[in-house]
Design an enzyme around this catalytic site. Structure first.
Site, PDB file in Angstrom:
ATOM      1  N   PHE A  37      -6.579  -0.382   5.488  1.00 42.36           N
ATOM      2  CA  PHE A  37      -5.177  -0.451   5.076  1.00 42.36           C
ATOM      3  C   PHE A  37      -4.637   0.899   4.608  1.00 42.36           C
ATOM      4  CE2 PHE A  37      -6.291  -5.067   3.864  1.00 42.36           C
ATOM      5  CZ  PHE A  37      -6.103  -5.474   5.175  1.00 42.36           C
ATOM      6  N   GLU A  62       0.814  -1.218   0.000  1.00 34.07           N
ATOM      7  CA  GLU A  62       0.000   0.000   0.000  1.00 34.07           C
ATOM      8  C   GLU A  62       0.850   1.271   0.000  1.00 34.07           C
ATOM      9  OE1 GLU A  62      -0.452  -2.576   2.016  1.00 34.07           O
ATOM     10  OE2 GLU A  62      -2.452  -3.355   1.540  1.00 34.07           O
TER      11      GLU A  62
END
Length: 381
Positions: free
Chosen positions: A142, A116
């Site tokens: 996330f 991410e």
């Protein structure tokens, strides 16, 4: 050394200009597309291709987002993006777009992998280069992993679109590790970042419109995993109101007792404020409260940042200072809502972690149910 760098840079720039000139002569159509893309200008008719969702049925807002992406992609060659290994779940894949990878640079789907932070950093770099409108998706929880990259995009004033799905405990059995709670507040705390949590398909369309028009700032879309009801826009206000951050979705009405017949608009006694999947719950509660004779206004507030940009007169119109009975409903921490509900208002929020259960069960048992909204509403008036 530095003098040589200046000379080398000037030489490389001339070489680049010659390369571009030759390309334009050899591939006139592609060259024109490249020039238009790098100019930063949007296609003149791009908004005409936004879906109207005229015959849509209830769907998850992540699914509606995917429809918007694929409606725009054929007409906006600068739109490119992907997901951190969650393309199917985030609905970020451009149909027929092909994979962008080594040896295949014409693709428009980027597989960032379970990285991410790297995805966020890459999106910022792509935007800084110019020409492209990059987007990237992952689960909202996330977003923590990419927060430094989001902050840098906001600081750098670049256009990036974050597609954050599975935006509440409504995602279900994955449980507290995957259920975002504090994330709305955390993202709203980043200056220059607009966090938009649409309530239905039509608000999703408007959210994407805003995200594309924000040429010098990033936008985060918070989208549901679960299906949400489709708001009847022939009865309630147009989703165009999203462009101002908050709007009166359903106005208070006078009710003649004991027949329960609507007599027209009247000054609201209570304001229900909600975002995303909780807007339909607020509308359901309004119906009951109106039947009880309690004139209730519902305000959809998908984006605090856009609302704060509005003139004070508009903000007072939506949330009149004279109406202190206000209840905010959002499946996230309470932090920040005090500015909108005031000292005499209340919130139905989630100042704890979620629970592993089917999404509807988790929401209901954590207070996001009709009975609780009615109880807390009645207590305010």
């Amino acid at each position: 050394h530095f003098r040589q760098a200046i000379e080398r840079g000037a030489r490389q720039e001339e070489e680049w200009k010659a390369l571009v000139e030759n390309y334009l002569k050899k591939y006139s159509d592609l060259g024109k597309t490249w020039q238009e893309t790098m100019s930063g200008k949007l296609p003149e008719d791009w908004e005409k291709h936004l879906p109207d969702f005229a015959d849509a049925k209830p769907m998850a807002t992540r699914a509606a987002s995917g429809e918007v992406i694929n409606a725009l992609a054929p007409h906006m060659p600068m739109l490119i993006g992907g997901s951190a290994d969650l393309g199917v779940s985030n609905n970020t894949d451009i149909k027929g777009g092909g994979d962008f990878e080594a040896g295949s640079y014409e693709g428009r789907i980027i597989h960032f992998g379970v990285r991410e932070h790297a995805m966020g950093s890459t999106l910022t770099g792509m935007s800084l280069n110019g020409g492209l409108i990059p987007f990237g998706g992952t689960f909202l929880t996330f977003s923590d992993y990419m927060r430094p990259a989001i902050r840098l995009a906001a600081l750098s004033e670049v256009q990036v679109i974050y597609v954050f799905t599975h935006d509440s405990v409504g995602l279900g059995e994955d449980g507290p590790t995957h259920q975002p709670v504090e994330h709305f507040a955390a993202l709203r705390g980043i200056p220059n970042l607009a966090v938009i949590r649409p309530a239905d398909n039509h608000e999703v369309r408007e959210a994407w419109r805003i995200a594309i028009l924000r040429r010098n700032a990033p936008t985060a879309l918070a989208l549901t995993r679960q299906k949400v009801p489709l708001i009847d826009r022939s009865r309630f206000a147009s989703a165009d109101g999203l462009r101002r951050g908050a709007y009166i979705l359903a106005e208070a009405e006078a009710v003649a007792r004991p027949l329960g017949r609507v007599q027209g608009d009247v000054k609201a006694q209570l304001i229900l404020i909600a975002t995303g999947s909780e807007v339909s719950l607020a509308l359901e509660a309004r119906e009951k409260l109106q039947q009880e004779g309690l004139a209730t206004r519902v305000v959809s507030m998908p984006c605090w940042e856009l609302f704060e940009d509005q003139p004070q007169a508009y903000r007072n119109e939506i949330l009149p200072p004279s109406i202190s009975a206000r209840l905010a409903v959002e499946a996230g921490v309470r932090q920040g809502w005090d500015r909108y509900v005031g000292a005499k208002g209340d919130t139905i929020c989630l100042d704890r972690f979620g629970a592993s259960a089917p999404g509807d069960v988790a929401l209901r048992n954590l207070g996001f149910n009709l009975e609780n909204v009615l109880k807390r509403s009645r207590a305010l008036v």
